[in-house]
Enzyme design. Sequence first.
Site, short mmCIF file in Angstrom:
data_model
loop_
_atom_site.label_atom_id
_atom_site.label_comp_id
_atom_site.label_asym_id
_atom_site.label_seq_id
_atom_site.Cartn_x
_atom_site.Cartn_y
_atom_site.Cartn_z
N TYR A 1 -29.12 -24.80 94.05
CA TYR A 1 -28.84 -23.68 94.43
C TYR A 1 -30.80 -24.21 93.87
CZ TYR A 1 -28.77 -19.25 91.70
OH TYR A 1 -28.76 -17.87 90.97
N ASN B 1 -30.03 -14.44 83.02
CA ASN B 1 -28.10 -14.92 82.68
C ASN B 1 -27.75 -13.57 82.55
OD1 ASN B 1 -29.31 -17.69 82.01
ND2 ASN B 1 -27.31 -18.17 82.22
N GLY C 1 -22.08 -30.16 75.69
CA GLY C 1 -23.83 -30.98 74.84
C GLY C 1 -23.58 -30.39 73.54
N ASP C 2 -24.55 -30.01 72.95
CA ASP C 2 -24.28 -29.94 71.62
C ASP C 2 -23.98 -28.39 71.01
OD1 ASP C 2 -27.02 -29.40 71.76
OD2 ASP C 2 -27.57 -30.59 70.50
N LYS D 1 -26.65 -26.49 71.65
CA LYS D 1 -28.00 -25.75 71.06
C LYS D 1 -28.90 -25.90 72.11
CE LYS D 1 -28.33 -28.87 66.59
NZ LYS D 1 -28.24 -30.17 66.29
N ARG E 1 -34.13 -20.61 77.39
CA ARG E 1 -34.84 -19.95 79.02
C ARG E 1 -34.64 -18.76 78.58
NH1 ARG E 1 -30.23 -19.98 83.38
NH2 ARG E 1 -31.28 -21.46 84.89
P1 NAD Z 1 -21.85 -13.70 92.42
O1 NAD Z 1 -20.32 -15.78 93.44
O2 NAD Z 1 -20.43 -13.23 91.87
O3 NAD Z 1 -21.74 -12.88 93.57
C1 NAD Z 1 -21.93 -13.55 95.33
C2 NAD Z 1 -22.17 -13.05 96.07
O4 NAD Z 1 -22.08 -13.82 97.30
C3 NAD Z 1 -19.75 -13.89 96.68
O5 NAD Z 1 -19.43 -12.16 97.27
C4 NAD Z 1 -19.69 -14.49 97.34
O6 NAD Z 1 -19.07 -14.08 98.31
C5 NAD Z 1 -21.70 -14.05 98.53
N1 NAD Z 1 -21.43 -14.95 99.22
C6 NAD Z 1 -22.01 -16.02 98.68
N2 NAD Z 1 -22.35 -16.71 100.21
C7 NAD Z 1 -22.65 -16.39 101.46
C8 NAD Z 1 -22.88 -16.74 102.45
N3 NAD Z 1 -23.69 -16.83 103.29
N4 NAD Z 1 -22.58 -15.10 103.36
C9 NAD Z 1 -22.03 -13.81 102.27
N5 NAD Z 1 -21.59 -13.82 101.41
C10 NAD Z 1 -22.17 -14.85 100.59
O7 NAD Z 1 -22.30 -14.04 92.01
P2 NAD Z 1 -23.48 -13.17 91.22
O8 NAD Z 1 -23.87 -13.27 89.90
O9 NAD Z 1 -23.22 -11.57 91.84
O10 NAD Z 1 -24.88 -13.26 92.35
C11 NAD Z 1 -25.40 -12.06 92.90
C12 NAD Z 1 -26.85 -12.78 92.92
O11 NAD Z 1 -27.72 -12.90 92.01
C13 NAD Z 1 -27.13 -14.49 93.59
O12 NAD Z 1 -27.79 -14.50 94.72
C14 NAD Z 1 -27.10 -15.32 92.70
O13 NAD Z 1 -28.08 -16.34 92.56
C15 NAD Z 1 -28.81 -14.49 91.94
N6 NAD Z 1 -28.37 -14.15 90.35
C16 NAD Z 1 -27.79 -13.70 89.44
C17 NAD Z 1 -27.42 -14.49 88.41
C18 NAD Z 1 -26.45 -14.42 86.91
O14 NAD Z 1 -26.62 -14.03 85.78
N7 NAD Z 1 -25.50 -13.21 87.30
C19 NAD Z 1 -28.30 -14.81 87.47
C20 NAD Z 1 -29.57 -15.44 88.32
C21 NAD Z 1 -29.49 -14.89 90.27
N1 UDP Z 2 -21.82 -23.85 79.39
C1 UDP Z 2 -21.03 -23.94 78.09
N2 UDP Z 2 -19.32 -24.26 77.91
C2 UDP Z 2 -19.28 -23.35 79.30
C3 UDP Z 2 -19.37 -22.81 80.21
C4 UDP Z 2 -20.86 -23.54 80.16
O1 UDP Z 2 -21.15 -24.88 77.48
O2 UDP Z 2 -17.74 -23.48 79.33
C5 UDP Z 2 -23.17 -23.62 78.90
C6 UDP Z 2 -23.68 -24.56 80.29
O3 UDP Z 2 -23.72 -26.28 79.50
C7 UDP Z 2 -25.45 -23.91 80.25
C8 UDP Z 2 -25.31 -22.59 79.72
O4 UDP Z 2 -24.08 -22.72 78.60
O5 UDP Z 2 -25.85 -24.66 78.94
C9 UDP Z 2 -25.25 -21.70 80.61
O6 UDP Z 2 -24.44 -22.31 81.58
P1 UDP Z 2 -23.97 -21.13 83.02
O7 UDP Z 2 -22.80 -21.63 83.61
O8 UDP Z 2 -23.21 -19.33 82.30
O9 UDP Z 2 -25.24 -20.23 83.21
P2 UDP Z 2 -26.94 -21.79 84.09
O10 UDP Z 2 -27.01 -22.83 83.72
O11 UDP Z 2 -26.73 -21.27 85.13
O12 UDP Z 2 -27.42 -20.36 83.21
#
Ligand code: NAD
Ligand code: UDP
Length: 327
Positions: A146, A175, A206-207, A209, A293
């Site tokens: 990713y 997030n 984890g913890d 934190k 973060r």
């Molecule tokens: P999500 O998983 O809910 O949505 C992603 C969508 O993309 C899904 O509908 C999935 O079917 C589609 N998809 C995945 N691979 C594909 C492919 N190869 N071709 C066509 N469609 C495809 O995730 P989200 O939270 O809605 O995230 C959307 C975007 O925002 C992503 O690029 C993600 O990396 C980015 N993003 C989201 C967050 C967040 O907190 N939600 C944070 C950082 C970045």
């Molecule tokens: N996490 C957790 N319990 C869960 C899912 C996630 O403690 O059921 C923790 C995870 O280890 C991370 C934080 O929550 O430290 C955020 O996780 P998430 O998967 O939402 O996003 P990302 O790690 O990509 O920021």
Amino acid sequence: MKTILVTGGAGFIGTNLIKKLLEDKNKVICIDNMYTGRLDNIKKFLNNPNFEFIKHNITKPIKIKEEIDEIYNLACPASPPHYQKNPIFTLNTSIFGIINILELAKEHEAKVLHASTSEVYGNPLEHPQKEGYWGNVNPIGPRACYDEGKRAAETYCYEYWKEFNLDIRIVRIFNTYGPYMDPNDGRVVSNFIIQALKNRPLTIYGDGKQTRSFQYIDDLVEGMLKYMEINKEKLEYKLKEKFNWNTIPVLNMGNPEEEFTILELAKKVLELIPESKSKIEFKPLPQDDPIKRKPDITMAKKILGWKPKVRLEEGLRKTIKYFYTII
Ligand code: NAD
Ligand code: UDP
């Protein structure tokens, strides 16, 4: 009326964005291969004449007959369990996906807003994270498919921006949570809410934190629309003048006011669902899980006049209400 292409439109952010774009009377073409997308999310759009759905995997090239004005490239699984399930697919989506989308943008002379992520900063050694920070990413760990895929996609955006003068903006999303998340998504906010609603233990890895800064979806959608709206020359000029930023536009979007430990988040969710019988359960911390973060959003504030407004408690209440109705 603009014609706007949204890849990943059946996912969490895509659905919220499309809802707003249709309310604003745009024509929306949604491309999704339904890897993590949900038909339930987009069902309500299907009888809108301004909405078109194309089932397609963006790792393969695509031609669109109609003229496209803007592209939001959101397609990519975003939750760790989903993006780690098929890491090569995740990498391919970021890398081949962005090439196909940039080629399409070139052909249509369309503006592009590419969804990148705070994960490009990895396990950050600077806190909060500014856009100029290069990050601390393990290229051969479980999150690399990713993180490194997203980093490579940013590089493609940068090279197309330089070579073809394409109108591209990168948003690094921190997030984000809210309605239309998949109940089986696996990210922390949806996990805790579903667990609490189902009286199952809240799983803390984890913890507890480690911290994250939680942004409500409506704030992100507002920020993305403002970012897309601003004209290329003005955007690049302002970035240069105010921040000496002489490269492709990159903005963090997240909520720096709402940084919480995961343990605090679990307690907050339980407070907001007082009828829940759930307890907290500690599980092993996944490898390379970032310790803390928080975004520095000075650039987005100054350039777009944008900042998030929704406090965690209010956002969680709305999200809990949504999950009540669908589980
Ligand atoms: P999500 O998983 O809910 O949505 C992603 C969508 O993309 C899904 O509908 C999935 O079917 C589609 N998809 C995945 N691979 C594909 C492919 N190869 N071709 C066509 N469609 C495809 O995730 P989200 O939270 O809605 O995230 C959307 C975007 O925002 C992503 O690029 C993600 O990396 C980015 N993003 C989201 C967050 C967040 O907190 N939600 C944070 C950082 C970045
Ligand atoms: N996490 C957790 N319990 C869960 C899912 C996630 O403690 O059921 C923790 C995870 O280890 C991370 C934080 O929550 O430290 C955020 O996780 P998430 O998967 O939402 O996003 P990302 O790690 O990509 O920021």
